[in-house]
Design a protein around this motif. Structure first.
Motif, PDB file in Angstrom:
ATOM      1  N   TRP A   1       4.062  -0.552 -48.225  1.00  0.00           N
ATOM      2  CA  TRP A   1       3.695   0.321 -47.107  1.00  0.00           C
ATOM      3  C   TRP A   1       2.806  -0.460 -46.134  1.00  0.00           C
ATOM      4  O   TRP A   1       3.233  -0.779 -45.024  1.00  0.00           O
ATOM      5  CB  TRP A   1       2.992   1.562 -47.671  1.00  0.00           C
ATOM      6  CG  TRP A   1       2.798   2.688 -46.711  1.00  0.00           C
ATOM      7  CD1 TRP A   1       3.068   2.692 -45.379  1.00  0.00           C
ATOM      8  CD2 TRP A   1       2.302   3.984 -47.026  1.00  0.00           C
ATOM      9  NE1 TRP A   1       2.768   3.918 -44.850  1.00  0.00           N
ATOM     10  CE2 TRP A   1       2.298   4.722 -45.829  1.00  0.00           C
ATOM     11  CE3 TRP A   1       1.847   4.602 -48.191  1.00  0.00           C
ATOM     12  CZ2 TRP A   1       1.852   6.043 -45.780  1.00  0.00           C
ATOM     13  CZ3 TRP A   1       1.417   5.911 -48.134  1.00  0.00           C
ATOM     14  CH2 TRP A   1       1.437   6.628 -46.938  1.00  0.00           C
ATOM     15  N   VAL A   2       1.600  -0.784 -46.529  1.00  0.00           N
ATOM     16  CA  VAL A   2       0.747  -1.632 -45.678  1.00  0.00           C
ATOM     17  C   VAL A   2       0.517  -2.914 -46.458  1.00  0.00           C
ATOM     18  O   VAL A   2      -0.323  -2.979 -47.342  1.00  0.00           O
ATOM     19  CB  VAL A   2      -0.602  -0.947 -45.368  1.00  0.00           C
ATOM     20  CG1 VAL A   2      -1.406  -1.808 -44.393  1.00  0.00           C
ATOM     21  CG2 VAL A   2      -0.392   0.426 -44.785  1.00  0.00           C
ATOM     22  N   GLU A   3       1.285  -3.925 -46.121  1.00  0.00           N
ATOM     23  CA  GLU A   3       1.330  -5.101 -46.982  1.00  0.00           C
ATOM     24  C   GLU A   3      -0.015  -5.816 -47.029  1.00  0.00           C
ATOM     25  O   GLU A   3      -0.470  -6.229 -48.092  1.00  0.00           O
ATOM     26  CB  GLU A   3       2.423  -6.053 -46.489  1.00  0.00           C
ATOM     27  CG  GLU A   3       2.755  -7.105 -47.530  1.00  0.00           C
ATOM     28  CD  GLU A   3       3.787  -8.084 -47.031  1.00  0.00           C
ATOM     29  OE1 GLU A   3       4.218  -7.934 -45.879  1.00  0.00           O
ATOM     30  OE2 GLU A   3       4.140  -8.987 -47.792  1.00  0.00           O
ATOM     31  N   SER A   4      -0.664  -5.935 -45.875  1.00  0.00           N
ATOM     32  CA  SER A   4      -1.879  -6.732 -45.838  1.00  0.00           C
ATOM     33  C   SER A   4      -2.992  -6.121 -46.694  1.00  0.00           C
ATOM     34  O   SER A   4      -3.921  -6.803 -47.076  1.00  0.00           O
ATOM     35  CB  SER A   4      -2.348  -6.899 -44.392  1.00  0.00           C
ATOM     36  OG  SER A   4      -2.327  -5.658 -43.734  1.00  0.00           O
ATOM     37  N   LEU A   5      -2.901  -4.827 -46.981  1.00  0.00           N
ATOM     38  CA  LEU A   5      -3.933  -4.198 -47.802  1.00  0.00           C
ATOM     39  C   LEU A   5      -3.439  -3.901 -49.212  1.00  0.00           C
ATOM     40  O   LEU A   5      -4.151  -3.307 -50.008  1.00  0.00           O
ATOM     41  CB  LEU A   5      -4.405  -2.902 -47.153  1.00  0.00           C
ATOM     42  CG  LEU A   5      -5.074  -3.042 -45.798  1.00  0.00           C
ATOM     43  CD1 LEU A   5      -5.446  -1.706 -45.238  1.00  0.00           C
ATOM     44  CD2 LEU A   5      -6.316  -3.901 -45.932  1.00  0.00           C
TER      45      LEU A   5
ATOM     46  N   ILE B   1      -1.086  -1.782 -50.071  1.00  0.00           N
ATOM     47  CA  ILE B   1      -0.751  -0.379 -50.252  1.00  0.00           C
ATOM     48  C   ILE B   1       0.770  -0.255 -50.326  1.00  0.00           C
ATOM     49  O   ILE B   1       1.473  -0.822 -49.504  1.00  0.00           O
ATOM     50  CB  ILE B   1      -1.281   0.479 -49.085  1.00  0.00           C
ATOM     51  CG1 ILE B   1      -2.805   0.420 -49.039  1.00  0.00           C
ATOM     52  CG2 ILE B   1      -0.815   1.920 -49.216  1.00  0.00           C
ATOM     53  CD1 ILE B   1      -3.414   1.099 -47.843  1.00  0.00           C
TER      54      ILE B   1
ATOM     55  N   PHE C   1      -3.857   4.652 -53.532  1.00  0.00           N
ATOM     56  CA  PHE C   1      -3.992   5.131 -52.161  1.00  0.00           C
ATOM     57  C   PHE C   1      -3.053   6.307 -51.906  1.00  0.00           C
ATOM     58  O   PHE C   1      -3.421   7.304 -51.299  1.00  0.00           O
ATOM     59  CB  PHE C   1      -3.687   4.010 -51.165  1.00  0.00           C
ATOM     60  CG  PHE C   1      -3.826   4.449 -49.755  1.00  0.00           C
ATOM     61  CD1 PHE C   1      -5.066   4.455 -49.156  1.00  0.00           C
ATOM     62  CD2 PHE C   1      -2.742   4.908 -49.041  1.00  0.00           C
ATOM     63  CE1 PHE C   1      -5.215   4.915 -47.866  1.00  0.00           C
ATOM     64  CE2 PHE C   1      -2.884   5.363 -47.757  1.00  0.00           C
ATOM     65  CZ  PHE C   1      -4.119   5.361 -47.165  1.00  0.00           C
TER      66      PHE C   1
ATOM     67  N   PHE D   1      -4.336   9.526 -53.236  1.00  0.00           N
ATOM     68  CA  PHE D   1      -5.294  10.177 -52.342  1.00  0.00           C
ATOM     69  C   PHE D   1      -4.587  10.815 -51.155  1.00  0.00           C
ATOM     70  O   PHE D   1      -4.936  11.901 -50.717  1.00  0.00           O
ATOM     71  CB  PHE D   1      -6.331   9.171 -51.844  1.00  0.00           C
ATOM     72  CG  PHE D   1      -7.471   8.983 -52.791  1.00  0.00           C
ATOM     73  CD1 PHE D   1      -8.496   9.899 -52.839  1.00  0.00           C
ATOM     74  CD2 PHE D   1      -7.513   7.903 -53.640  1.00  0.00           C
ATOM     75  CE1 PHE D   1      -9.544   9.743 -53.717  1.00  0.00           C
ATOM     76  CE2 PHE D   1      -8.550   7.742 -54.528  1.00  0.00           C
ATOM     77  CZ  PHE D   1      -9.575   8.660 -54.562  1.00  0.00           C
TER      78      PHE D   1
ATOM     79  N   VAL E   1     -12.307   2.764 -53.194  1.00  0.00           N
ATOM     80  CA  VAL E   1     -12.382   1.584 -52.327  1.00  0.00           C
ATOM     81  C   VAL E   1     -13.222   0.499 -53.005  1.00  0.00           C
ATOM     82  O   VAL E   1     -12.874  -0.686 -53.002  1.00  0.00           O
ATOM     83  CB  VAL E   1     -12.969   1.955 -50.953  1.00  0.00           C
ATOM     84  CG1 VAL E   1     -13.177   0.711 -50.119  1.00  0.00           C
ATOM     85  CG2 VAL E   1     -12.063   2.917 -50.225  1.00  0.00           C
TER      86      VAL E   1
ATOM     87  N   TYR F   1     -11.173  -1.148 -55.573  1.00  0.00           N
ATOM     88  CA  TYR F   1     -10.181  -2.014 -54.944  1.00  0.00           C
ATOM     89  C   TYR F   1     -10.775  -3.392 -54.658  1.00  0.00           C
ATOM     90  O   TYR F   1     -10.182  -4.424 -54.960  1.00  0.00           O
ATOM     91  CB  TYR F   1      -9.697  -1.326 -53.670  1.00  0.00           C
ATOM     92  CG  TYR F   1      -8.939  -2.171 -52.680  1.00  0.00           C
ATOM     93  CD1 TYR F   1      -7.593  -2.436 -52.865  1.00  0.00           C
ATOM     94  CD2 TYR F   1      -9.568  -2.668 -51.543  1.00  0.00           C
ATOM     95  CE1 TYR F   1      -6.895  -3.196 -51.942  1.00  0.00           C
ATOM     96  CE2 TYR F   1      -8.881  -3.420 -50.628  1.00  0.00           C
ATOM     97  CZ  TYR F   1      -7.546  -3.680 -50.823  1.00  0.00           C
ATOM     98  OH  TYR F   1      -6.856  -4.422 -49.913  1.00  0.00           O
ATOM     99  N   PHE F   2     -11.983  -3.402 -54.100  1.00  0.00           N
ATOM    100  CA  PHE F   2     -12.589  -4.692 -53.772  1.00  0.00           C
ATOM    101  C   PHE F   2     -13.038  -5.427 -55.022  1.00  0.00           C
ATOM    102  O   PHE F   2     -12.894  -6.644 -55.126  1.00  0.00           O
ATOM    103  CB  PHE F   2     -13.759  -4.511 -52.798  1.00  0.00           C
ATOM    104  CG  PHE F   2     -13.305  -4.278 -51.399  1.00  0.00           C
ATOM    105  CD1 PHE F   2     -12.591  -5.247 -50.727  1.00  0.00           C
ATOM    106  CD2 PHE F   2     -13.572  -3.082 -50.765  1.00  0.00           C
ATOM    107  CE1 PHE F   2     -12.149  -5.033 -49.436  1.00  0.00           C
ATOM    108  CE2 PHE F   2     -13.135  -2.856 -49.470  1.00  0.00           C
ATOM    109  CZ  PHE F   2     -12.426  -3.833 -48.806  1.00  0.00           C
TER     110      PHE F   2
ATOM    111  N   TRP G   1      -3.659  -1.684 -54.289  1.00  0.00           N
ATOM    112  CA  TRP G   1      -4.030  -0.311 -54.655  1.00  0.00           C
ATOM    113  C   TRP G   1      -3.210   0.196 -55.830  1.00  0.00           C
ATOM    114  O   TRP G   1      -3.382   1.334 -56.253  1.00  0.00           O
ATOM    115  CB  TRP G   1      -3.833   0.617 -53.462  1.00  0.00           C
ATOM    116  CG  TRP G   1      -4.946   0.526 -52.494  1.00  0.00           C
ATOM    117  CD1 TRP G   1      -5.035  -0.323 -51.440  1.00  0.00           C
ATOM    118  CD2 TRP G   1      -6.166   1.291 -52.491  1.00  0.00           C
ATOM    119  NE1 TRP G   1      -6.223  -0.140 -50.789  1.00  0.00           N
ATOM    120  CE2 TRP G   1      -6.930   0.845 -51.410  1.00  0.00           C
ATOM    121  CE3 TRP G   1      -6.671   2.294 -53.302  1.00  0.00           C
ATOM    122  CZ2 TRP G   1      -8.181   1.371 -51.105  1.00  0.00           C
ATOM    123  CZ3 TRP G   1      -7.901   2.825 -53.007  1.00  0.00           C
ATOM    124  CH2 TRP G   1      -8.659   2.365 -51.929  1.00  0.00           C
TER     125      TRP G   1
END
Lengths: 573, 498
Positions: free
Chosen positions: A98-102, A104, A163, A166, A212, A215-216, A248
């Motif tokens: 979905w959001v590759e850079s994060l 997700i 993610f 949520f 979050v 995640y980090f 995520w």
């Protein structure tokens, strides 16, 4: 295992969404079409969730299936990897970045705990549409919003990406608000809807901050000390090949948890353990929706104020969303925190069980009785989680399904009585067995289930929870500074059993006054029997209680297989 | 360096286009036939939409923006950050022109569009300026047209008052900011942003207090433009008094352009490695912004709870939104500053569409009912189901509920904060998000639940509104679902040029 190919679960989420959007575009006067699309979509979702349930059942039980694999693993005596077991347990997966850079992804799948929940959601969705058949005010909007709510709930149960979990969790909350505020019981609806929404959101956003942070922490671990662990996992097929350090995915985070990525100090303060700090945020944050004391206050008001269909989905499914998310995001990802905190949180669950039952006993309003009984029974689910052993948690898993169907049935019954008698005041009702025997029988079945009578699903659920509590008693000790408390679970379980006695008392009281006793033929002269749609509702929700009670192997092994990875993560046997 | 016009032109192509468009609009309005004059708004909207494509077509070369490329004698930055902000500002201008078209006393005057175009031009220049002189010129090119717009209904006392207030506060804030600029120039002898940082770092280090004073003065100026507390006093009055399309435009354009400039200014002039007398200047402005952010969102949200006028409610909500966005700027102290930059850019991108959507709905509501009271929204769902749905989607996005863009916007900000070790700030922000959701939900409740006296009188949705609101709603939902990735990745590139 993981594929980008189409999964039936995707259809289960998107059928209600598409139906909801289509309904919004219909002419508002075309009520038949609105109802038709609603019931078709819900039935399609139910049919698919039945397919998922039995497909997963087969996946678990077939020769060489999950049960045999897990049994072999346990017998081998090798060190168990909870992550590996969790990945093995997932089926019907689909993963689209979905959001590759994060990191997700849209990642869906079911395991032994969520498969029954998907089925439950399908059942309650159909029942909810049918029981709303004759809503007069803005049926179109009601049906569309109801569809969005159903989609959100499905989404939480099948999310394998934190993610996404949520996303769907929050997605379900707004429709809830609108349905209660717009179509609920006039006296209470605005207050109750707002209270419910704010309670649930407060819990979930604190959990989001915790997520979050996880995640980090996991990402920092995998890009530093744990780079080898990540590579081994990718090579071993546990994680998809495109996994970065930051992700995520619940699998990814579980792997991090298992390898000690969360056993760090936060903010550089020695002794402030990451897992121990965030566990209450995650567990209680979602626990709000599961009605954990002292955050249960929204629930009876919310249940009572909601229109019948919404009460059904709310008490029946949404509270399980909370319990499920607390399990998935709290216990699975922060097992160390669970070991520290659950030994005291079990007291909260005990208060739920006993106090909820006592309050329910004192109510005059039929619907409030059921509302507080939900608080009491959901306490048993959290209590089952708190045992942290195989027996107790399996019982809690079954209780989620059993209570879901049972309480939806109860709210259906209340709605049918109220629609015809126009009152919910218990003392002024009476003898309804004569005019609506179906409803009366349904209530008795539900009531016996909630008392935990053998032969009904309640027994299959509650007995293992108590057994698990008893077994946990010797293993769990509570450390409070210098003071140590041990063997107290056995005391708690005795007190909790008292809650069941109170449950029996209020169920019998309500049954005796509402369905038996004198029928006031003059006052209730226009009360007639129920319609076909209502009968279908009662059958959809009542039959599983009996089937599961008489034939537990239909669900118990599945839930057992879903709990095993958690036990491995929690470090127990 | 030899001046190569063709190499440098793409960096200012949208600005050149806007100037041309402004002239065309001016002539069309003066010399056009009455029928042509009515189409000036559409012409402006189409023109700006087409210009919004130019930054997409002429992207800066990735090999260059690794270190940021300065063109036009070091005045203009040509990097992804400026490009994404230019696109959103142009689209904001276009949507404003579309929505103003039906408004009496505003959209029927050609000069309205001319002023919107010039203000947008200022915003564009702000997003790419890299020199104090251009920063100030751009800021005034944006601000002065906005003062004029606020008092656009000359006959209306409230509008005139609003314009006057805006002008007085604005002139004051500009003066303070300019004073800050002059201090910076005085210390360093250069007006180039990066050059100032170099000179400050190389200086003797005896001017710490003075530099910090200059920094605070500049932040005051920005604080005014983005309506952060305690420089927010003009916001509710101006929002309430100005014609609603103008309010919509003021609330998004000036804020977005200022955030673009704030990001660039703080990272260029006071970067993380700038030490004066052993003090890390970045820590100072991060703490300053954290305080401003917390105060803005808390005050904005708490006061918004008490509002009964929808425009004032949105004014306080926009103060709170500025507070949220500042989280992303404060998060620049994190190791991974692309998270922070991307979160701010994404937030502004989605905020522009969200706020325009809400205001578009409100414009229509006000012109149909002639009331700005929230209680008069009662029964809107029965009077116009679509209008109620559009406003609801906008409010949900402001509140951060999926599947709207606001959910991702807030999520990225919180993520950036946690990454920058600002967990406390993130917790305060989520608490605020809950408070905010309360008053958004109250408005939704009034529209869907309450019964009004005019329930049986439907509100007709004019075609231009049906289109502009429908498309904006779609954008807000897409930005919250499948369009997240391209926009976020683009926004994340912005950090590379800083």
């Amino acid at each position: 295992m993981v594929s980008t190919g189409f999964s039936v679960l995707t259809a289960i989420i998107f059928i209600p969404i598409i139906a909801g959007v289509v309904i919004l575009f219909l002419d508002r006067k075309n009520r038949d079409l609105v109802r038709g699309i609603g019931v078709t979509a819900a039935s399609a979702a139910l049919a698919l969730s039945l397919a998922v349930f039995f497909g997963y059942d087969n996946y678990v039980k077939q020769a060489g299936g999950l049960l045999e694999t897990q049994a072999a693993m346990l017998a081998s005596g090798a060190e168990l990897s909870g992550t590996q077991m969790f990945v093995d347990a997932l089926a019907f997966e689909q993963r689209v970045v979905w959001v590759e850079s994060l990191g997700i992804a849209y990642h869906v799948g079911v395991d032994g705990v969520s498969a029954p929940m998907v089925l439950l959601t399908g059942m309650v969705a159909v029942a909810g549409v049918l029981i709303s058949w004759n809503i007069q005010d803005r049926l179109r909007e009601f049906m569309a919003v109801f569809m969005f709510l159903v989609a959100g709930v499905f989404g939480v149960f099948i999310a394998v990406d934190l993610f996404m979990l949520f996303f769907f969790y929050e997605l379900a909350i707004f429709p809830m608000y609108l349905l209660i505020a717009g179509w609920g019981w006039v006296k209470l609806r605005e207050y109750a809807a707002m209270k419910l929404t704010l309670y649930i959101l407060v819990g979930s956003v604190f959990a989001l901050v915790g997520a979050v942070a996880m995640y980090f922490a996991a990402g920092d671990y995998f890009s530093g000390a744990g780079a080898d662990v990540l590579r081994v996992a990718v090579d071993g097929g546990i994680l998809p090949p495109d996994s970065g350090a930051y992700s995520w995915s619940i699998v990814h985070l579980t792997l991090a948890a298992e390898n000690g990525a969360f056993a760090i100090d936060i903010l550089g303060i020695a002794g402030l353990n990451f897992a121990k700090f965030w566990f209450p945020f995650m567990f209680l944050g979602f626990g709000v929706l599961a009605g954990v004391f002292p955050f249960h206050n929204w629930s009876p008001d919310g249940h009572v104020a909601a229109p019948t269909a919404v009460s059904m989905i709310h008490a029946g499914v949404l509270m399980k969303v909370g319990a499920f998310a607390a399990l998935r995001c709290g216990m699975q990802l922060l097992p160390e925190g669970a070991d520290t905190h659950l030994p005291w949180m079990v007291f909260l669950t005990l208060i739920n069980v006993v106090y909820g039952a006592l309050i329910a006993f004192r109510q005059r309003d039929f619907k409030y009785v059921i509302g507080f009984s939900s608080v009491s029974h959901m306490g048993l689910v959290s209590m089952g989680w708190a045992t942290m052993n195989q027996t107790g948690m399996t019982g809690a898993g079954i209780q989620m399904f059993s209570h879901g169907a049972m309480t939806a049935l109860f709210f259906g019954v209340v709605g049918m009585v109220y629609d015809r008698a126009h009152t919910r005041d218990i003392p002024s009702l009476g003898g309804f067995m004569k005019v609506m025997p179906w409803v009366g029988i349904a209530f008795v079945i539900g009531g016996l289930t909630s008392m935990g009578m053998p032969g009904l699903s309640g027994f299959i659920a509650e007995f293992p929870i108590f057994q698990g509590m008893w077994a946990a008693s010797e293993q769990i000790t509570l450390q409070l500074g210098g003071f140590q408390l041990s063997n107290y679970y056995s005391v708690l379980v005795v007190i909790a059993a008292l809650g069941i006695v109170i449950t029996a008392a209020y169920v019998l009281r309500v049954a005796g006054q509402v369905f038996f006793g004198e029928f006031d033929a003059e006052r209730f002269h226009d009360v007639g029997n129920i319609e076909m749609t209502d009968r279908i509702v009662l059958i959809i929700l009542g039959a599983p209680l009996i089937i599961l009670g008489l034939y537990p192997p239909i669900m118990a092994p599945m839930i057992e297989s879903g709990i095993r990875p958690l036990i491995a993560l929690l470090g127990g046997g | 360096m030899e001046f190569d016009l063709w190499a440098q032109l793409p960096s200012v192509l949208p600005e050149v286009g806007l100037t041309t468009l402004a002239i065309v609009v001016l002539f069309a309005d003066i010399y056009g036939s009455p029928a042509a004059r009515r189409q000036v708004g559409t012409l402006s909207a189409i023109g700006m939409t087409l210009l919004a494509l130019t930054p997409l077509i002429w992207q800066p070369d990735p090999a260059l923006f690794e270190y940021g490329v300065l063109l036009w004698g070091g005045m203009v930055n040509y990097d992804p950050l400026s490009q994404i902000f230019k696109v959103m500002l142009l689209l904001a201008g276009a949507v404003t022109c579309l929505m103003a078209a039906g408004e009496k006393g505003v959209g029927d005057k050609g000069e309205f569009y001319l002023i919107v175009i010039v203000a947008t031009l200022g915003g564009l220049m702000m997003s790419s300026a890299s020199d104090l002189i251009l920063v100030f010129v751009a800021l005034e090119t944006l601000s002065i047209p906005l003062y004029m717009l606020a008092s656009f209904r000359r006959g209306d006392q409230r509008s005139a008052e609003s314009g006057m207030k805006y002008f007085l506060y604005g002139a004051f804030a500009s003066a303070i900011m300019l004073f800050g600029f002059s201090l910076l120039y005085g210390f360093t002898g250069t007006t180039n942003l990066a050059g100032i940082a170099t000179a400050l770092g190389a200086g003797p280090g005896d001017n710490l207090i003075a530099v910090m004073t200059a920094l605070v003065m500049v932040v005051v100026g920005f604080g005014f433009k983005i309506s952060a507390v305690p420089f927010h006093f003009w916001t509710p009055d101006v929002y309430e008094g100005a014609p609603t399309p103008v309010t919509a435009f003021v609330s998004v354009s000036s804020k977005a352009a200022s955030f673009a400039l704030l990001l660039r200014f703080l990272t260029a002039v006071f970067p993380a490695d700038l030490l004066i007398a052993g003090v890390v200047i970045q820590d100072f402005w991060v703490n300053l912004l954290v305080v401003v952010s917390v105060v803005s969102m808390t005050l904005g949200n708490v006061v918004a709870l008490r509002q009964s006028n929808i425009k004032r409610l949105l004014a306080y909500s926009s103060i709170a939104q500025a507070g949220y966005t500042l989280i992303g700027v404060a998060a620049l102290q994190g190791l991974n500053d692309s998270l922070a930059v991307a979160s701010v850019s994404f937030y502004m991108f989605m905020y522009i569409f969200t706020n325009l959507l809400v205001f578009g709905g409100v414009i229509l509501f006000i012109s149909a009912t002639d009331s700005e009271e929230i209680s008069d929204l009662a029964g809107l769902n029965r009077r116009s189901p679509w209008l109620a749905l559009f406003i609801t989607v906008g409010l949900l996005s402001l509140g951060g509920i999926p599947p709207t863009a606001g959910f991702f916007g807030k999520f990225f900000l919180f993520q950036a904060a946690v990454n920058a070790n600002l967990v406390g700030l993130a917790l305060i922000a989520v608490t605020n998000a809950i408070i905010a959701l309360y008053y958004y939900l109250v408005v939704i409740k009034v529209m869907y639940v309450d019964v009004g006296p005019d329930d049986d009188k439907p509100i007709v949705l004019p075609r231009n509104y049906a289109w502009s609101l429908g498309i904006t709603t779609l954008v807000v939902v897409l930005l919250g679902t499948i369009a997240v990735t391209p926009i976020y990745d683009w926004a994340a590139l912005g950090a590379a040029g800083l």
